[in-house]
Motif scaffolding. Sequence first.
Motif, mmCIF file in Angstrom:
data_model
loop_
_atom_site.group_PDB
_atom_site.id
_atom_site.type_symbol
_atom_site.label_atom_id
_atom_site.label_comp_id
_atom_site.label_asym_id
_atom_site.label_seq_id
_atom_site.Cartn_x
_atom_site.Cartn_y
_atom_site.Cartn_z
ATOM 1 N N UNK A 81 0.771 -1.335 0.030
ATOM 2 C CA UNK A 81 -0.033 0.032 -0.077
ATOM 3 C C UNK A 81 0.955 1.295 0.046
ATOM 4 N N UNK A 82 2.067 1.172 0.738
ATOM 5 C CA UNK A 82 2.590 2.214 0.836
ATOM 6 C C UNK A 82 3.610 2.512 -0.750
ATOM 7 N N UNK A 83 3.685 1.525 -1.601
ATOM 8 C CA UNK A 83 4.190 1.405 -2.582
ATOM 9 C C UNK A 83 3.527 2.021 -3.683
ATOM 10 N N UNK A 84 2.132 1.721 -3.334
ATOM 11 C CA UNK A 84 1.267 2.388 -4.265
ATOM 12 C C UNK A 84 1.228 4.042 -4.134
ATOM 13 N N UNK A 85 0.992 4.393 -2.872
ATOM 14 C CA UNK A 85 1.002 5.718 -2.434
ATOM 15 C C UNK A 85 2.290 6.640 -3.172
ATOM 16 N N UNK A 86 3.697 5.853 -3.198
ATOM 17 C CA UNK A 86 4.746 6.390 -3.376
ATOM 18 C C UNK A 86 4.783 6.434 -5.022
ATOM 19 N N UNK A 87 4.051 5.216 -5.571
ATOM 20 C CA UNK A 87 4.088 5.384 -7.153
ATOM 21 C C UNK A 87 3.217 6.762 -7.747
ATOM 22 N N UNK A 88 1.911 6.685 -6.893
ATOM 23 C CA UNK A 88 1.046 7.730 -7.374
ATOM 24 C C UNK A 88 1.529 9.126 -7.324
ATOM 25 N N UNK A 89 2.248 9.274 -6.128
ATOM 26 C CA UNK A 89 3.157 10.547 -5.754
ATOM 27 C C UNK A 89 4.061 10.875 -6.942
ATOM 28 N N UNK A 90 4.982 9.818 -7.310
ATOM 29 C CA UNK A 90 6.101 9.995 -8.263
ATOM 30 C C UNK A 90 5.258 10.177 -9.616
ATOM 31 N N UNK A 91 4.307 9.617 -9.919
ATOM 32 C CA UNK A 91 3.598 9.846 -11.426
ATOM 33 C C UNK A 91 3.057 11.089 -11.432
ATOM 34 N N UNK A 92 2.316 11.702 -10.454
ATOM 35 C CA UNK A 92 1.708 12.909 -10.202
ATOM 36 C C UNK A 92 2.598 13.972 -9.972
ATOM 37 N N UNK A 93 3.868 13.726 -9.549
ATOM 38 C CA UNK A 93 4.596 14.801 -9.225
ATOM 39 C C UNK A 93 4.133 15.649 -8.014
ATOM 40 N N UNK A 94 3.765 14.900 -7.145
ATOM 41 C CA UNK A 94 3.341 15.505 -5.763
ATOM 42 C C UNK A 94 3.916 15.024 -4.589
ATOM 43 N N UNK A 95 3.701 15.626 -3.471
ATOM 44 C CA UNK A 95 4.259 15.236 -2.353
ATOM 45 C C UNK A 95 3.620 14.197 -1.814
ATOM 46 N N UNK A 96 3.918 12.964 -1.289
ATOM 47 C CA UNK A 96 3.075 12.067 -0.839
ATOM 48 C C UNK A 96 2.139 12.395 0.202
ATOM 49 N N UNK A 97 2.403 13.526 1.012
ATOM 50 C CA UNK A 97 1.496 13.684 2.115
ATOM 51 C C UNK A 97 0.038 14.396 1.354
ATOM 52 N N UNK A 98 0.351 14.966 0.157
ATOM 53 C CA UNK A 98 -0.822 15.482 -0.440
ATOM 54 C C UNK A 98 -1.563 14.284 -1.064
ATOM 55 N N UNK A 99 -0.852 13.441 -1.665
ATOM 56 C CA UNK A 99 -1.706 12.261 -2.287
ATOM 57 C C UNK A 99 -2.517 11.608 -1.155
ATOM 58 N N UNK A 100 -1.744 11.531 0.221
ATOM 59 C CA UNK A 100 -2.477 10.839 1.111
ATOM 60 C C UNK A 100 -3.686 11.698 1.472
ATOM 61 N N UNK A 101 -3.854 12.867 1.704
ATOM 62 C CA UNK A 101 -4.742 13.805 1.856
ATOM 63 C C UNK A 101 -6.043 13.705 1.001
ATOM 64 N N UNK A 102 -5.572 13.437 -0.360
ATOM 65 C CA UNK A 102 -6.666 13.412 -1.273
ATOM 66 C C UNK A 102 -7.527 12.025 -1.053
#
Length: 109
Positions: A81-102
């Motif tokens: 699950x953390x890997x999924x968050x990291x992948x989304x963060x990198x692909x969207x070029x957004x901070x991980x915490x912002x992806x988590x907020x969404x």
Amino acid sequence: MTISRQTDAEVDERADLQLARTAELGDGDQSEREIIANLQDRLIQSEMAYAHLEGAIASSRRIGAAIGIVMAVSKVTEEAALGVLKTISQRQNRKLRLVADDIVLTGTF
């Protein structure tokens, strides 16, 4: 006991007021003024560190909640699950915490 979080502007304003008070000591003992100024500086630094840590704890909780959502929806381990968050963060070029907020807000990713 209630502890309030101060903004950087409030901390800066407080520091300015404290420095002005120190200057009002006038021709008194220089070492007294230095001691007061040093203590005030340490207080300001401590308040800033506290505010930073408070924000870091809040981000950590949201990231943990997002990991839990990803785990529940995708039926994966915590590491995956953390890997999924990291992948989304990198692909969207957004901070991980912002992806988590969404993810916490919407429940989707």
